[in-house]
Design an enzyme around this catalytic site. Structure first.
Site, mmCIF file in Angstrom:
data_model
loop_
_atom_site.group_PDB
_atom_site.id
_atom_site.type_symbol
_atom_site.label_atom_id
_atom_site.label_comp_id
_atom_site.label_asym_id
_atom_site.label_seq_id
_atom_site.Cartn_x
_atom_site.Cartn_y
_atom_site.Cartn_z
ATOM 1 N N TYR A 126 1.983 4.862 1.802
ATOM 2 C CA TYR A 126 1.995 5.307 3.071
ATOM 3 C C TYR A 126 0.664 6.481 2.940
ATOM 4 O O TYR A 126 0.274 6.946 2.100
ATOM 5 C CB TYR A 126 3.226 6.004 3.100
ATOM 6 N N ASP A 151 0.640 -1.114 -0.111
ATOM 7 C CA ASP A 151 0.084 0.076 0.034
ATOM 8 C C ASP A 151 0.848 1.244 -0.097
ATOM 9 O O ASP A 151 1.853 1.291 0.714
ATOM 10 C CB ASP A 151 -0.660 -0.052 1.479
ATOM 11 N N HIS A 204 9.144 -9.422 5.908
ATOM 12 C CA HIS A 204 8.983 -7.987 5.705
ATOM 13 C C HIS A 204 10.015 -7.070 6.472
ATOM 14 O O HIS A 204 10.322 -7.624 7.295
ATOM 15 C CB HIS A 204 7.573 -7.495 6.040
ATOM 16 N N PHE A 257 7.862 2.141 -0.151
ATOM 17 C CA PHE A 257 8.941 2.083 0.715
ATOM 18 C C PHE A 257 9.555 3.683 0.424
ATOM 19 O O PHE A 257 10.166 3.900 1.654
ATOM 20 C CB PHE A 257 10.052 1.171 0.623
#
Length: 229
Positions: free
Chosen positions: A72, A70, A192, A83
């Site tokens: 941020y 997704d 992750h 990221f």
């Protein structure tokens, strides 16, 4: 609202590869959903940045694919690359852990910012599965059509390119391996980089040096993971 929903320009090579998706009924439904969302809520990233991952990294320039989930959902954070955050925005915890692993793996000191455009310009496709999100509501635009669109992008890379390195971090990204022809491409998987899971194997995965080794063995210029301050 004057901003158009999802009509920002997408880079020409991707526009051609994904033409069938843009004309498909589900994508028209997705656009309609976003029109309604923007009437009621703030949506990230800003419209012109929704396709940033594609615009920074043309189809034939892709060397490496990093998959996120997704965008941020905080103010000023999302700018269309997974990221990554704009300069001047506090680095999120997962990104801090990515920089920690790069330092451990390659000896490169973390930058003062979290903008990953330099990677994208070298051929690192920084692709979220969902390309938009409602402000302050993680996952709010999942299962609206974006995953079908980004899955199509992954499949196109798998089918039309060869020798790419896919970095799949966490269970969500790991599940995308089914879209990738592993006889044509390299897949590196790890937990992750989130603080909840990084210590379970993301730290010490050496994905950045391994990626460059895989590229170099094909005669492809490795990625310079060092970001300028």
């Amino acid at each position: 609202m004057s901003e158009k929903p999802v009509n920002p320009v997408i880079e020409e090579s991707w526009k051609e590869v994904l033409a069938d998706e843009f004309s498909a009924p589900y994508f028209q439904q997705l656009k309609a959903f976003l029109v309604e969302e923007k009437k009621k809520f703030t949506v990230y990233p800003p419209g012109p940045l929704i396709f940033s991952a594609f615009n920074h990294t043309p189809f034939n320039k892709v060397k490496v694919v990093i998959l996120g989930q997704d965008p941020y959902h905080g103010p000023g954070q999302a700018h269309g690359l997974c990221f990554s955050v704009n300069r001047g925005v506090v680095k999120p915890p997962s990104l801090i852990n990515i920089f920690k692993e790069i330092e451990s793996d390659l000896g490169l000191l973390p930058p003062a910012h979290g903008n990953l455009e330099k990677w994208a310009h070298q051929g690192v496709l920084l692709l979220n599965a969902t390309l938009t999100v409602r402000a302050n509501q993680a996952g709010s635009h999942q299962n609206k059509g974006w995953e079908r669109f980004t899955d199509a992008a992954i499949k196109a890379l798998s089918e039309k390119r060869s020798g790419l390195v896919f970095l799949l971090w966490g269970n969500y990204a790991g599940a995308k391996q089914i879209l990738i022809d592993t006889t044509r491409h390299h897949v590196l998987k790890a937990p992750h980089p989130s603080p909840l899971s990084a210590s379970r194997g993301f730290f010490g995965c050496h994905h950045f040096s391994k990626t460059n080794d895989l590229l170099a063995t094909q005669g492809v210029t490795p990625i310079d993971w060092q970001l300028d301050n």
